[in-house]
Design a protein around this motif. Structure first.
Motif, mmCIF file in Angstrom:
data_model
loop_
_atom_site.group_PDB
_atom_site.id
_atom_site.type_symbol
_atom_site.label_atom_id
_atom_site.label_comp_id
_atom_site.label_asym_id
_atom_site.label_seq_id
_atom_site.Cartn_x
_atom_site.Cartn_y
_atom_site.Cartn_z
ATOM 1 N N SER A 81 62.021 -84.165 52.295
ATOM 2 C CA SER A 81 61.296 -82.905 52.377
ATOM 3 C C SER A 81 61.248 -82.460 53.836
ATOM 4 O O SER A 81 61.727 -83.159 54.708
ATOM 5 N N CYS A 82 60.655 -81.293 54.083
ATOM 6 C CA CYS A 82 60.578 -80.822 55.465
ATOM 7 C C CYS A 82 59.256 -81.229 56.075
ATOM 8 O O CYS A 82 58.909 -80.732 57.135
ATOM 9 N N ASN A 83 58.476 -82.100 55.429
ATOM 10 C CA ASN A 83 57.264 -82.618 56.049
ATOM 11 C C ASN A 83 56.050 -81.756 55.794
ATOM 12 O O ASN A 83 54.935 -82.163 56.060
ATOM 13 N N ASN A 84 56.273 -80.538 55.335
ATOM 14 C CA ASN A 84 55.166 -79.606 55.273
ATOM 15 C C ASN A 84 54.281 -79.887 54.071
ATOM 16 O O ASN A 84 53.052 -79.910 54.186
ATOM 17 N N CYS A 85 54.911 -80.130 52.915
ATOM 18 C CA CYS A 85 54.134 -80.484 51.725
ATOM 19 C C CYS A 85 53.391 -81.788 51.977
ATOM 20 O O CYS A 85 52.252 -81.957 51.535
ATOM 21 N N ASP A 86 54.029 -82.721 52.704
ATOM 22 C CA ASP A 86 53.404 -84.009 52.985
ATOM 23 C C ASP A 86 52.132 -83.816 53.787
ATOM 24 O O ASP A 86 51.124 -84.479 53.563
ATOM 25 N N ILE A 87 52.209 -82.863 54.738
ATOM 26 C CA ILE A 87 51.044 -82.631 55.575
ATOM 27 C C ILE A 87 49.948 -81.953 54.782
ATOM 28 O O ILE A 87 48.767 -82.269 54.951
ATOM 29 N N GLU A 88 50.335 -81.058 53.873
ATOM 30 C CA GLU A 88 49.311 -80.431 53.044
ATOM 31 C C GLU A 88 48.666 -81.455 52.118
ATOM 32 O O GLU A 88 47.477 -81.364 51.822
ATOM 33 N N ILE A 89 49.444 -82.462 51.699
ATOM 34 C CA ILE A 89 48.866 -83.513 50.865
ATOM 35 C C ILE A 89 47.870 -84.344 51.678
ATOM 36 O O ILE A 89 46.777 -84.650 51.220
ATOM 37 N N LEU A 90 48.256 -84.665 52.934
ATOM 38 C CA LEU A 90 47.321 -85.401 53.800
ATOM 39 C C LEU A 90 46.080 -84.564 54.081
ATOM 40 O O LEU A 90 44.981 -85.083 54.210
ATOM 41 N N ASP A 91 46.296 -83.260 54.179
ATOM 42 C CA ASP A 91 45.205 -82.332 54.437
ATOM 43 C C ASP A 91 44.141 -82.421 53.348
ATOM 44 O O ASP A 91 42.962 -82.204 53.599
ATOM 45 N N LEU A 92 44.591 -82.751 52.121
ATOM 46 C CA LEU A 92 43.662 -82.854 51.000
ATOM 47 C C LEU A 92 42.587 -83.911 51.256
ATOM 48 O O LEU A 92 41.503 -83.837 50.711
ATOM 49 N N LEU A 93 42.928 -84.907 52.077
ATOM 50 C CA LEU A 93 41.987 -86.016 52.299
ATOM 51 C C LEU A 93 40.951 -85.680 53.359
ATOM 52 O O LEU A 93 39.968 -86.386 53.500
ATOM 53 N N THR A 94 41.206 -84.623 54.125
ATOM 54 C CA THR A 94 40.367 -84.372 55.299
ATOM 55 C C THR A 94 39.186 -83.472 54.936
ATOM 56 O O THR A 94 39.164 -82.883 53.860
ATOM 57 N N PRO A 95 38.187 -83.380 55.812
ATOM 58 C CA PRO A 95 36.888 -82.836 55.416
ATOM 59 C C PRO A 95 36.889 -81.491 54.698
ATOM 60 O O PRO A 95 36.052 -81.270 53.837
ATOM 61 N N ARG A 96 37.799 -80.576 55.029
ATOM 62 C CA ARG A 96 37.735 -79.261 54.398
ATOM 63 C C ARG A 96 37.915 -79.347 52.888
ATOM 64 O O ARG A 96 37.208 -78.713 52.124
ATOM 65 N N PHE A 97 38.873 -80.173 52.429
ATOM 66 C CA PHE A 97 39.172 -80.232 50.996
ATOM 67 C C PHE A 97 38.614 -81.490 50.338
ATOM 68 O O PHE A 97 38.091 -81.433 49.239
ATOM 69 N N ASP A 98 38.745 -82.610 51.029
ATOM 70 C CA ASP A 98 38.099 -83.860 50.646
ATOM 71 C C ASP A 98 38.198 -84.176 49.158
ATOM 72 O O ASP A 98 37.223 -84.070 48.415
ATOM 73 N N ILE A 157 39.794 -89.224 43.874
ATOM 74 C CA ILE A 157 41.237 -89.303 44.132
ATOM 75 C C ILE A 157 41.458 -89.998 45.474
ATOM 76 O O ILE A 157 40.898 -89.585 46.483
ATOM 77 N N VAL A 158 42.250 -91.063 45.464
ATOM 78 C CA VAL A 158 42.491 -91.827 46.686
ATOM 79 C C VAL A 158 43.992 -91.983 46.881
ATOM 80 O O VAL A 158 44.724 -92.166 45.919
#
Lengths: 138, 409
Positions: free
Chosen positions: A21-38, A44-45
């Protein structure tokens, strides 16, 4: 409802497979774990091994080199498992579909349950896609 | 390297530490790493070849998808290359907007790195903080361009969208909030005694190493080499605005973090000046280009990770580039692992690998291997041999033809 599915729905453990992939979807997936989306508030872990996973989040076109690895990861995942294709590349090949290194899209290689299109899909839409699927799951 | 005394520790290709599929082999003697191998190709998508089948305007979208983190660096470098080929100058407003987008991207990329580095060190608080404050920048992106990543702002001859006057005060307010947060984060990270003990003197790259490997970007700047395309070969608005290149001396992982964090403030300075410059002024944002003439052009851009280089050749007849060559910064930064990892312990290797902020999906190259013999089919020598053989073949064929032709006569 099947007992296994009932257990699966309780708390989703997710393994992230990035297959060319181009890394972007991966970063959005990691973003899911961070405080804004959590997403951990839904149970979900992200886990470190496919053997612990209920859900495979797959991104990328699946190129010829990681083809075998993706198959292997799928085989290692205990069944029943949910396979989610995240992003345009995993769903259809996107802008790379004519490339010489393309072996996908993902549904040619492993059975896919959920498609979340977008380049990249917003974290909200990834959550919405998985929630929708869980509601349908019987 | 097949020595029985050494233990091989494989990392990857699917490893919880790495977002991207990558394969490292660490050759260890006890705890100490004696050699490192890197196997690439899990992310290769054949972009250079694909680009030859796409229209010049489509290629801007294609190169954007080389990498998700530096997704505007590649289009800027590509547009610079095509504009160099055509020999045109872009409108001033477009220059400012390009700089704004480029610097916002640097901010989000550096914060992303700080977060990941914290995560690798076991400081998940830093990870959560940095990624939380990064959301503010992504909101700004969404406001200006309509998307969180992959902004599609660049166009040959200028930019695609304008920044509206009513948005600018909101953007400045968000920016100043983000600035306060980054300041807090910087102080917290740089004053932490545990982080200092963990990072200082680890993975040191000396000036000679940087020169030998040709490393660029924050990796080189952390070792005291002030290489920065924005200063050395200014493009967009970097010549007009005030800013300075951040360098530190010691070249360890701590200094790389310092360089990145301090660069964030320089970026904010640049964005503020650019926003002031375009506020309440009207102007063209894009120049119309009808034809791409025959020729070749190069374009460079200082991406968050270093210099991105694009080369484009056109034959003047078709609508596609005939050749498009891309060199991403990680391509030269990753080989420095050979010098920085060897001699360190396994537990430190993780942060050293992350320290150069490697972006594998930019870098992926392809090599063809023979599965049974386990060797490269086309190594450099093979290619040279093939080339020589072809010349010989052509010589012979021409010889034959010449004879035939003589016979016919």
């Amino acid at each position: 409802m099947n007992l296994k599915l009932k257990a699966l729905k309780k708390s989703l453990w997710v393994y992230h497979v990035s297959a060319g992939s181009c890394n972007n979807c991966d970063i959005e997936i990691l973003d899911l774990l961070t405080p804004r989306f959590d997403v951990e508030r839904f149970g979900i872990v992200l886990v470190g091994s496919p053997r612990h996973a209920d859900v495979l989040l797959c991104t990328g076109i699946v190129n010829k080199k990681c083809l075998e690895r993706v198959k292997e990861v799928y085989e290692q995942t205990p069944k029943p498992c949910v396979v989610v294709a995240v992003g345009a590349c995993a769903c259809s090949g996107g802008i790379f579909r004519d490339g010489y290194q393309m072996a996908g899209p993902l549904n040619k290689i492993i059975p896919v349950d959920v498609y979340i299109p977008g380049c990249p899909p917003k974290p909200e839409s990834i959550i919405a896609g998985i929630v929708k699927f869980l509601k349908e799951l019987k | 390297m097949a020595n029985n005394k050494k233990v091989i520790v494989p990392i990857g290709p699917y490893h919880p530490l790495l977002e991207e599929p990558e394969f490292f082999e660490l050759y260890c003697d006890g705890e100490e790493v004696v050699d490192i191998e890197w196997i690439a190709g899990y992310n290769h998508r054949g972009i250079e070849k694909l680009s030859e089948s796409k229209h010049y305007d489509q290629v801007t979208f294609l190169v954007e998808r080389i990498c998700g983190i530096c997704s505007t660096s590649h289009p800027i470098a590509y547009c610079n290359a095509v504009e160099d080929l055509c020999g045109i100058e872009i409108p001033e407003r477009a220059k400012y907007i390009r700089s704004i987008i480029g610097e916002l991207e640097r901010l989000h990329s550096h914060l992303l790195w700080v977060g990941l580095a914290g995560h690798f060190l076991g400081y998940n608080t830093v990870f959560m903080w940095a990624w939380k404050y990064r959301e503010g920048i992504l909101d700004m992106f969404e406001m200006i361009t309509g998307n969180r990543n992959h902004y599609a702002m660049l166009r040959i001859g200028g930019v695609r969208r304008d920044i509206e006057d009513q948005d600018i005060p909101v953007l400045k307010k968000t920016l100043s909030e983000v600035k306060d947060k980054i300041k807090m984060l910087t102080e917290a990270v740089l004053d932490d005694p545990v982080l200092a003990a963990r990072l200082k003197g680890i993975g040191v790259l000396k000036k000679e190493d940087i020169k030998n490997y040709g490393a660029v970007g924050p990796v080189a700047r952390a070792s005291g080499i002030d290489i920065d395309v924005r200063k050395d070969d200014p493009y967009a608005a970097y010549k007009i605005v005030e800013w300075k290149v951040i360098t530190t001396e010691s070249g360890d992982v701590f200094d790389k973090a310092v360089v990145r964090l301090l660069e964030c403030f320089e970026s904010i300075k640049i964005i503020e000046q650019c926003l002031d410059a375009i506020y309440r002024k009207k102007g063209e944002i894009c120049k119309e280009i009808r034809e791409i003439p025959e020729g070749e052009g190069i374009g460079r851009h200082e991406a968050p990770r270093g210099e991105v280089f694009h080369y484009v050749r056109s034959d003047g007849r078709t609508t596609n580039p005939v050749r498009h060559k891309i060199r991403a910064p990680s391509y030269v930064n990753i080989p420095t692992f050979k010098s920085s990892c060897i001699g360190e312990t396994i537990s430190d290797v993780c942060i050293i690998l992350a320290g150069v902020d490697p972006c594998y999906c930019c870098t992926e190259r392809l090599a063809v291997y023979d599965k049974d013999k386990k060797k490269k089919i086309y190594s450099f020598q093979d290619l040279v041999k093939k080339s020589i053989e072809k010349t010989e073949k052509i010589k012979k064929e021409i010889g034959k033809e010449v004879k035939l032709w003589k016979k016919l006569l």
